[in-house]
Design a protein around this motif. Structure first.
Motif, short mmCIF file in Angstrom:
data_model
loop_
_atom_site.label_atom_id
_atom_site.label_comp_id
_atom_site.label_asym_id
_atom_site.label_seq_id
_atom_site.Cartn_x
_atom_site.Cartn_y
_atom_site.Cartn_z
N ARG A 151 39.57 -15.93 18.52
CA ARG A 151 40.53 -16.77 19.25
C ARG A 151 41.97 -16.44 18.87
N TYR A 152 42.20 -16.17 17.59
CA TYR A 152 43.58 -15.94 17.14
C TYR A 152 43.89 -14.49 16.78
N GLY A 153 42.98 -13.61 17.09
CA GLY A 153 43.25 -12.19 16.84
C GLY A 153 43.37 -11.86 15.35
N LEU A 154 42.43 -12.37 14.56
CA LEU A 154 42.46 -12.13 13.12
C LEU A 154 41.18 -11.45 12.66
N LYS A 155 41.29 -10.62 11.63
CA LYS A 155 40.09 -10.07 11.00
C LYS A 155 39.52 -11.16 10.10
N VAL A 156 38.20 -11.17 9.93
CA VAL A 156 37.62 -12.24 9.11
C VAL A 156 36.81 -11.69 7.94
N VAL A 157 36.91 -12.41 6.83
CA VAL A 157 36.17 -12.06 5.62
C VAL A 157 35.48 -13.30 5.06
N SER A 158 34.24 -13.10 4.61
CA SER A 158 33.49 -14.21 4.01
C SER A 158 32.52 -13.63 2.99
N GLU A 159 32.15 -14.49 2.05
CA GLU A 159 31.26 -14.03 0.97
C GLU A 159 29.79 -14.05 1.39
N ILE A 160 29.09 -13.01 1.01
CA ILE A 160 27.64 -12.95 1.17
C ILE A 160 27.06 -12.94 -0.25
N THR A 161 26.05 -13.78 -0.46
CA THR A 161 25.52 -13.91 -1.83
C THR A 161 24.12 -13.34 -2.00
N ASN A 162 23.45 -13.11 -0.86
CA ASN A 162 22.07 -12.66 -0.94
C ASN A 162 21.92 -11.30 -0.25
N PRO A 163 21.27 -10.34 -0.92
CA PRO A 163 21.15 -9.00 -0.30
C PRO A 163 20.60 -9.05 1.13
N LYS A 164 19.70 -10.00 1.39
CA LYS A 164 19.09 -10.03 2.74
C LYS A 164 20.07 -10.54 3.81
#
Ligand code: PEP
Ligand code: MN
Length: 359
Positions: free
Chosen positions: A179-192
């Motif tokens: 919606r706002y033209g931004l790249k997004v980053v978030s944490e993943i905690t599980n290999p799967k």
């Protein structure tokens, strides 16, 4: 008398040089033997052979030194040669500057991290709702920031605390990003979840608590997606670099390192921001380095000075948390910035005297 002393000293000098030559000759032989063994798939170190050599030496020994002294001296000589072998065989890390002298620039679509321009990663600690993330995303965009953050899988100290919205949170973050033209980053905690993460995210974050989750690191190394790796709570720089090596050695070299403070005895801040880790990592590795000022300081009043310090020592970017109403945030309510504070924070960081980089 003095002549005799001079002569003895001269002889001693010559003996020293002979010992030096012999030690080096021995080192060359050991190395050659090691090369042959390695080419035959054998282990270089052989304790049985070492014991035989020591016994042989002690049998030949006639004094004036004690046997134990001779054993000790030769063990040191053996050790030095073994170290010489290890140096040779120890792989130079792929993440090291020694291996690749030029800076790695991580391209996240049209956003580059590590090209001399400061990048900012801003957003809430946790994704709580679409409206919450949208409010932050709007302000983040207005401030010229390119990367939006928001936790969906939250690694919480207490199992009774909010654990995040999981995949639903990733969807919300992606929506706001689009919606706002931004790249997004978030944490993943599980290999799967690496696979599902790469469907929604532009950058996958591996958090401090998982810096040595080797299965997670290996999975992250297999995807075609930039990774943001945070330094462990009590990790040395060497451990941090080796964690990064796990990812790069699997084939993924789009890696950003993030200093986020380490555990020390100091209680004035949540963690101790190891500011010199930035220039050390910039020297030792070719990877971009960011600084998370929120989790390192744990104090809203220290976010701006810490961010200025980070940019001043050469960080490629800064991460901080922003929430529309921090007082009611489901996580990290103490240190997230509200929107006006965030706007002031960004205005200050955009001042030309703060950094040589431009945003
Ligand atoms: C985060 O960035 O959301 C986070 C939990 O940080 P860290 O892993 O550095 O504690
Ligand atoms: Mn947080």
């Amino acid at each position: 008398m003095s002549n005799h002393l001079d002569q003895l000293r001269e002889e001693l000098d010559q003996v020293n040089i002979k010992i030096l030559e012999l030690i080096n000759e021995r080192g060359r032989l050991v190395k050659e033997i090691g090369d042959i063994k390695t080419s035959q798939g054998m282990k270089a170190y052989d304790p049985v052979r070492e014991r035989e050599m020591l016994n042989h030496i002690v049998e030949q020994h006639e004094g004036p030194f004690e046997y134990s002294t001779i054993e000790h001296l030769f063990k040191e000589i053996f050790k030095a040669a073994k170290e010489l072998q290890e140096d040779d065989y120890q792989k130079t890390l792929l993440v090291s500057r020694e291996k690749k002298p030029t800076d790695t620039v991580v391209n996240v679509g049209d956003v580059s991290v590590g090209n001399g321009q400061s990048q900012f990663v801003m957003g809430p600690c946790s994704v709580e709702s679409q409206a919450q993330v949208d409010t932050v995303a709007k302000s983040v965009k207005e401030q010229g920031v390119n990367i939006l953050r928001g936790g969906a899988f939250k690694p919480r100290t207490s199992p009774y605390d909010f654990q995040g919205l999981g995949e639903e949170g990733l969807k919300i973050l992606r929506n706001s990003g689009d919606r706002y033209g931004l790249k997004v980053v978030s944490e993943i905690t599980n290999p799967k979840d690496i696979e599902v993460g790469s469907q929604y995210l532009d950058i996958i974050q591996i958090g401090a608590r998982n810096m040595q989750n080797f299965d997670l690191l290996k999975e992250a190394g297999k995807v075609n997606k930039p990774i943001l790796l945070k330094r462990g709570l009590a990790a040395t720089i060497n451990e941090f670099m080796n964690a990064a090596e796990y990812i790069v050695s699997q084939g993924n070299s789009d890696l950003i390192l993030c200093e986020r403070g380490i555990r020390t005895y100091e209680t004035a801040t949540r963690n101790t921001l190891d500011i010199t880790a930035v220039p050390v990592l910039k020297q030792e590795t070719h990877l971009p380095v960011m600084v998370d000022v929120t989790h390192s300081t744990g104090r809203r009043d220290l976010l701006l000075p810490a961010a200025k310090a980070a940019l001043a020592v050469g960080a490629d970017g800064v991460m901080a948390e922003v929430h529309p109403d921090p007082a009611v945030a489901l996580s990290d309510s103490q240190q997230q910035m509200d929107i006006p504070t965030f706007e002031y924070f960004m205005e200050q960081l955009k001042q030309p005297n703060v950094t040589a980089h431009n945003i």
